[in-house]
Motif scaffolding. Structure first.
Motif, PDB file in Angstrom:
ATOM      1  N   PHE A 130      42.183  10.769  41.285  1.00 42.64           N
ATOM      2  CA  PHE A 130      43.132  11.589  41.832  1.00 42.64           C
ATOM      3  C   PHE A 130      44.489  11.923  40.721  1.00 42.64           C
ATOM      4  CE2 PHE A 130      47.075  12.133  44.564  1.00 42.64           C
ATOM      5  CZ  PHE A 130      46.313  13.470  45.497  1.00 42.64           C
ATOM      6  N   ALA A 131      44.621  13.072  40.283  1.00 43.52           N
ATOM      7  CA  ALA A 131      45.517  13.391  39.379  1.00 43.52           C
ATOM      8  C   ALA A 131      47.010  13.801  39.846  1.00 43.52           C
ATOM      9  CB  ALA A 131      44.914  14.430  38.221  1.00 43.52           C
ATOM     10  N   LYS A 132      47.783  12.939  39.140  1.00 42.25           N
ATOM     11  CA  LYS A 132      49.231  13.551  39.649  1.00 42.25           C
ATOM     12  C   LYS A 132      50.086  14.104  38.717  1.00 42.25           C
ATOM     13  CE  LYS A 132      49.440   9.623  43.182  1.00 42.25           C
ATOM     14  NZ  LYS A 132      50.561   8.523  43.396  1.00 42.25           N
ATOM     15  N   GLU A 149      52.818  17.983  45.267  1.00 45.07           N
ATOM     16  CA  GLU A 149      52.846  19.146  44.129  1.00 45.07           C
ATOM     17  C   GLU A 149      52.235  19.028  42.868  1.00 45.07           C
ATOM     18  OE1 GLU A 149      55.667  22.360  42.366  1.00 45.07           O
ATOM     19  OE2 GLU A 149      56.889  21.047  43.343  1.00 45.07           O
ATOM     20  N   GLY A 150      51.343  19.962  42.758  1.00 45.49           N
ATOM     21  CA  GLY A 150      50.162  19.735  41.583  1.00 45.49           C
ATOM     22  C   GLY A 150      49.355  18.721  41.614  1.00 45.49           C
ATOM     23  N   ALA A 151      49.173  18.020  42.567  1.00 47.44           N
ATOM     24  CA  ALA A 151      48.025  16.745  42.789  1.00 47.44           C
ATOM     25  C   ALA A 151      46.637  17.325  42.773  1.00 47.44           C
ATOM     26  CB  ALA A 151      48.417  15.815  43.665  1.00 47.44           C
ATOM     27  N   GLU A 152      45.889  16.955  42.348  1.00 48.10           N
ATOM     28  CA  GLU A 152      44.347  17.177  42.535  1.00 48.10           C
ATOM     29  C   GLU A 152      43.431  15.906  42.759  1.00 48.10           C
ATOM     30  OE1 GLU A 152      42.868  19.951  39.864  1.00 48.10           O
ATOM     31  OE2 GLU A 152      44.543  21.131  39.705  1.00 48.10           O
ATOM     32  N   LEU A 153      42.702  16.047  43.650  1.00 46.55           N
ATOM     33  CA  LEU A 153      41.345  15.210  43.676  1.00 46.55           C
ATOM     34  C   LEU A 153      40.136  16.005  42.935  1.00 46.55           C
ATOM     35  CD1 LEU A 153      39.789  12.884  44.951  1.00 46.55           C
ATOM     36  CD2 LEU A 153      39.316  14.257  46.689  1.00 46.55           C
ATOM     37  N   ILE A 154      39.777  15.214  41.759  1.00 45.47           N
ATOM     38  CA  ILE A 154      39.114  15.792  40.763  1.00 45.47           C
ATOM     39  C   ILE A 154      37.793  14.852  40.790  1.00 45.47           C
ATOM     40  CG2 ILE A 154      38.283  16.099  38.263  1.00 45.47           C
ATOM     41  CD1 ILE A 154      41.515  16.325  37.917  1.00 45.47           C
ATOM     42  N   LYS A 201      40.291  18.162  28.265  1.00 45.31           N
ATOM     43  CA  LYS A 201      40.950  19.506  28.008  1.00 45.31           C
ATOM     44  C   LYS A 201      41.432  19.887  29.236  1.00 45.31           C
ATOM     45  CE  LYS A 201      39.968  24.388  26.489  1.00 45.31           C
ATOM     46  NZ  LYS A 201      38.681  25.229  26.018  1.00 45.31           N
ATOM     47  N   TYR A 202      40.914  19.834  30.546  1.00 40.74           N
ATOM     48  CA  TYR A 202      41.522  20.105  31.459  1.00 40.74           C
ATOM     49  C   TYR A 202      42.570  19.493  31.997  1.00 40.74           C
ATOM     50  CZ  TYR A 202      41.506  21.315  36.725  1.00 40.74           C
ATOM     51  OH  TYR A 202      42.039  21.713  37.767  1.00 40.74           O
ATOM     52  N   ASP A 227      42.725   5.668  40.592  1.00 45.38           N
ATOM     53  CA  ASP A 227      41.411   5.735  41.272  1.00 45.38           C
ATOM     54  C   ASP A 227      41.695   6.248  42.610  1.00 45.38           C
ATOM     55  OD1 ASP A 227      40.597   4.364  39.011  1.00 45.38           O
ATOM     56  OD2 ASP A 227      40.576   2.248  39.936  1.00 45.38           O
ATOM     57  N   VAL A 228      40.488   6.889  43.095  1.00 43.97           N
ATOM     58  CA  VAL A 228      40.886   7.300  44.351  1.00 43.97           C
ATOM     59  C   VAL A 228      40.901   6.117  45.349  1.00 43.97           C
ATOM     60  CG1 VAL A 228      39.806   8.586  46.306  1.00 43.97           C
ATOM     61  CG2 VAL A 228      39.707   9.372  43.773  1.00 43.97           C
TER      62      VAL A 228
END
Length: 341
Positions: free
Chosen positions: A135-137, A145-150, A163-164, A175-176
């Protein structure tokens, strides 16, 4: 220095939109039958006397209350004044920046993370190799806002992942966290957290002021602006209908609208352990006395997701979620008698 109460009030008034005001007046007129002329002047009266905005007036149904009851409510301008009193701005950056808070509250987070800002590319590659998802914040954005589960499988290799992460500007990779099955059965699409509000009193002791269980709506991966209901602080039980995340709308739920699972009468797992944890966490940065924590309960117990030094106050006083129409202000002043409105 923190923004003064007067500067804040002027900034808010300058940003107020006539259309939004008209929308609120029309909404309340249709609900109450009162004339928009009367409502406008009553809104103005409440702003002058109680520091409330038109959204406060709408979500708390101020048109139904007398001035004595209205005076028990925390409102927009009162909330700012209170935060200026109890939260030392020199320390609030700890909560604003996810990498700082993750490091300081690692004991309560109970999961690994990467501080992207200070990590090397090799650190991120190693994290990629050892995780299926993350989980990226963003570093200092709020409300998810802008958070993603990758999912790592979406990248051909670790270099593409690095790179991403760099190009997106994420602040941390975590960690999720997976919910306890009692909560996950109600909504499996998001991490369903609690908002727990702690307050360090003038006596130097931490208090749990309020707690609400949240569930995400639709199939969003975060529960921000989802449905929420207060938790009984003694028992951990939820006894009132859930309010929609749009607090100016009178929308209530007794079941989750996607899974149709009942949400009334459930008890939050690990409640006593959760209270103990959050009161301990509240004292880590005693200079920031008023914190809204996002807390998740897993199969192994509670974990802190993050803390917010400018917590929303609307959760605590909504119609239909209490046996009384008395606001939260009297309780706040019991804990912090130095706060005078």
């Amino acid at each position: 220095m923190p923004e003064s109460n007067l500067s804040y009030k002027m900034r808010v008034l300058k940003g107020a939109k006539v259309k939004n005001l008209n929308d609120r007046l029309e909404q309340i007129h249709e609900t109450s039958g009162k004339s928009k002329f009367w409502l406008f002047w009553d809104m103005y009266h409440c702003m002058k006397k109680f520091g409330s905005g038109y959204n406060d007036y709408t979500m708390y149904h101020f048109w139904e209350l007398d001035d004595k009851t209205r005076d028990t409510y925390m409102t927009r301008f009162r909330n700012k004044k209170f935060i200026n009193l109890v939260n030392d701005e020199r320390f609030t950056h700890i909560f604003d920046n996810k990498n700082e808070s993750d490091k300081l509250f690692a004991k309560f987070m109970k999961r690994t993370y990467v501080d992207v800002v200070n990590a090397t590319d090799e650190d991120i590659r190693n994290y990629y190799e050892s995780h299926d998802k993350t989980f990226a914040k963003m570093l200092n954005l709020s409300c998810g806002e802008g958070a993603e589960l990758i999912e790592m499988s979406k990248f051909k290799d670790a270099d593409e992942f690095v790179k991403y992460v760099r190009e997106k500007g994420f602040g941390v990779l975590e960690d999720v966290v997976e919910n306890h099955h009692v909560l996950k059965e109600i909504n499996p699409y998001a991490l369903n957290t609690m908002r727990m509000i702690t307050l360090i009193g003038d006596d130097g002791k931490p208090y749990l002021l309020f707690a609400a269980q949240k569930f995400g709506l639709g199939k969003r991966i975060i529960d921000v602006f989802g449905m929420h209901s207060p938790i009984d602080l003694e028992t951990g039980r939820i006894d009132y209908p859930f309010h929609s995340g749009r607090t100016i709308a009178d929308i209530y739920y007794t079941e989750h609208p996607v899974t149709h699972k009942n949400v009334i009468g459930i008890t939050v797992p690990y409640w006593e352990e959760t209270k103990k944890m959050i009161l301990e966490a509240a004292m880590v940065v005693p200079q920031v006395r008023y914190i809204g924590w996002d807390v998740a309960v897993t199969e192994d117990g509670p974990v802190i997701i993050e803390g917010n030094n400018f917590s929303a106050y609307d959760y605590m006083q909504l119609p239909g979620q209490s046996d009384s129409r008395i606001g939260i202000l009297p309780r706040i002043q019991e804990i912090v008698p130095s706060f005078q409105v």
